[in-house]
Scaffold this motif. Structure first.
Motif, PDB file in Angstrom:
ATOM      1  N   SER A 118      -5.813 -81.446  93.848  1.00 39.80           N
ATOM      2  CA  SER A 118      -7.532 -82.342  93.231  1.00 39.80           C
ATOM      3  C   SER A 118      -7.179 -84.111  93.296  1.00 39.80           C
TER       4      SER A 118
ATOM      5  N   SER B 206     -17.033 -82.278  92.544  1.00 34.20           N
ATOM      6  CA  SER B 206     -17.119 -82.935  91.415  1.00 34.20           C
ATOM      7  C   SER B 206     -17.937 -82.407  90.420  1.00 34.20           C
TER       8      SER B 206
ATOM      9  N   LEU C  13     -13.071 -79.294  97.583  1.00 37.24           N
ATOM     10  CA  LEU C  13     -13.206 -79.575  95.752  1.00 37.24           C
ATOM     11  C   LEU C  13     -14.839 -80.395  95.580  1.00 37.24           C
TER      12      LEU C  13
ATOM     13  N   GLU D  84     -12.170 -87.294  89.514  1.00 36.27           N
ATOM     14  CA  GLU D  84     -13.612 -87.161  90.005  1.00 36.27           C
ATOM     15  C   GLU D  84     -13.434 -86.029  90.513  1.00 36.27           C
ATOM     16  N   HIS D  85     -12.265 -85.245  91.350  1.00 32.64           N
ATOM     17  CA  HIS D  85     -12.621 -84.037  92.046  1.00 32.64           C
ATOM     18  C   HIS D  85     -11.853 -83.291  91.734  1.00 32.64           C
TER      19      HIS D  85
END
Length: 219
Positions: free
Chosen positions: A218, A92, A90, A122-123
């Protein structure tokens, strides 16, 4: 190779580019898209800018722009190598990175470029970020080369558990069936992510490229 896995699933595999009438295998087609939409685009823009500097001379800001472009090309190639290793993760900062890219685009082209973020996680998955970045980059390349636009707006939005990215310009308008390898590559990227890309353009009314794909894992 986890990140390449979607490209190898027959149920989600789009029509691949051909060379000499023979279809490219999925991995080669993926590499062709990555190189075309990433480092090749940046290096081509650098060549064009260098030609201009040969004629008009270079300012410090011009050299800084070239340095940023070179770093971007290196970053694209590093990301490609990372994906080839197949290490899912992941990431950001997609919106912040895109905002910086739009600032560089505006400085290099003189086209006003805005980013609107209605909502965004955010991710997101690394391969989502990489492919969405390529789609936006190719759309901006088309704006620069073909649209005669004075403004382009990129919108990020989370809608019903789907990531939606829209690139809208005020240029001459591209027909929905228009575009060459670049547009085909954008559609393939969206398909490989389980999403869909649409292109809406009318003469004199600009062009809107919209990619919508499942949020997935996500967070």
């Amino acid at each position: 190779m986890a990140i390449l896995a979607p490209a190898l699933e027959p149920a989600r595999q789009p029509t691949h580019p051909t060379v000499g009438g023979e279809a490219l295998d999925p991995v080669r087609a993926w590499l062709a898209r990555e190189l075309h939409d990433g480092a090749v685009q940046r290096l081509t823009a650098m060549v064009v800018e260098l030609e201009g500097l040969k004629r008009h001379g270079a300012q410090v800001s011009d050299l800084e722009n070239l340095q940023a472009s070179a770093r971007g090309a290196v970053g694209d190639l590093r990301q490609l190598l990372y994906e080839l290793r197949g290490e899912p993760r992941l990431v950001s900062g997609f919106a912040e990175t895109l905002r910086l890219h739009l600032s560089e685009f505006a400085a290099a082209t003189g086209i006003d470029a805005d980013l609107i973020v209605h909502s965004w996680p955010e991710h997101i998955q690394a391969h989502q970020a990489a492919n969405l970045g390529r789609i936006v980059g190719e759309a901006l390349t088309n704006v620069r080369r073909h649209s005669a636009a004075s403004r382009v707006t990129v919108t990020l939005q989370l809608v019903n558990a789907h990531l939606a990215v829209t690139v809208c310009d005020n240029g001459r308008g591209m027909h929905s069936g228009g575009g060459g390898f670049g547009v085909r590559g954008m559609r393939e990227r969206a398909s490989l992510l389980g999403g869909r890309l649409t292109l809406d353009g009318r003469p004199g009314s600009g062009t809107t490229v919209r990619c919508v794909l499942p949020l997935g894992e996500s967070r």
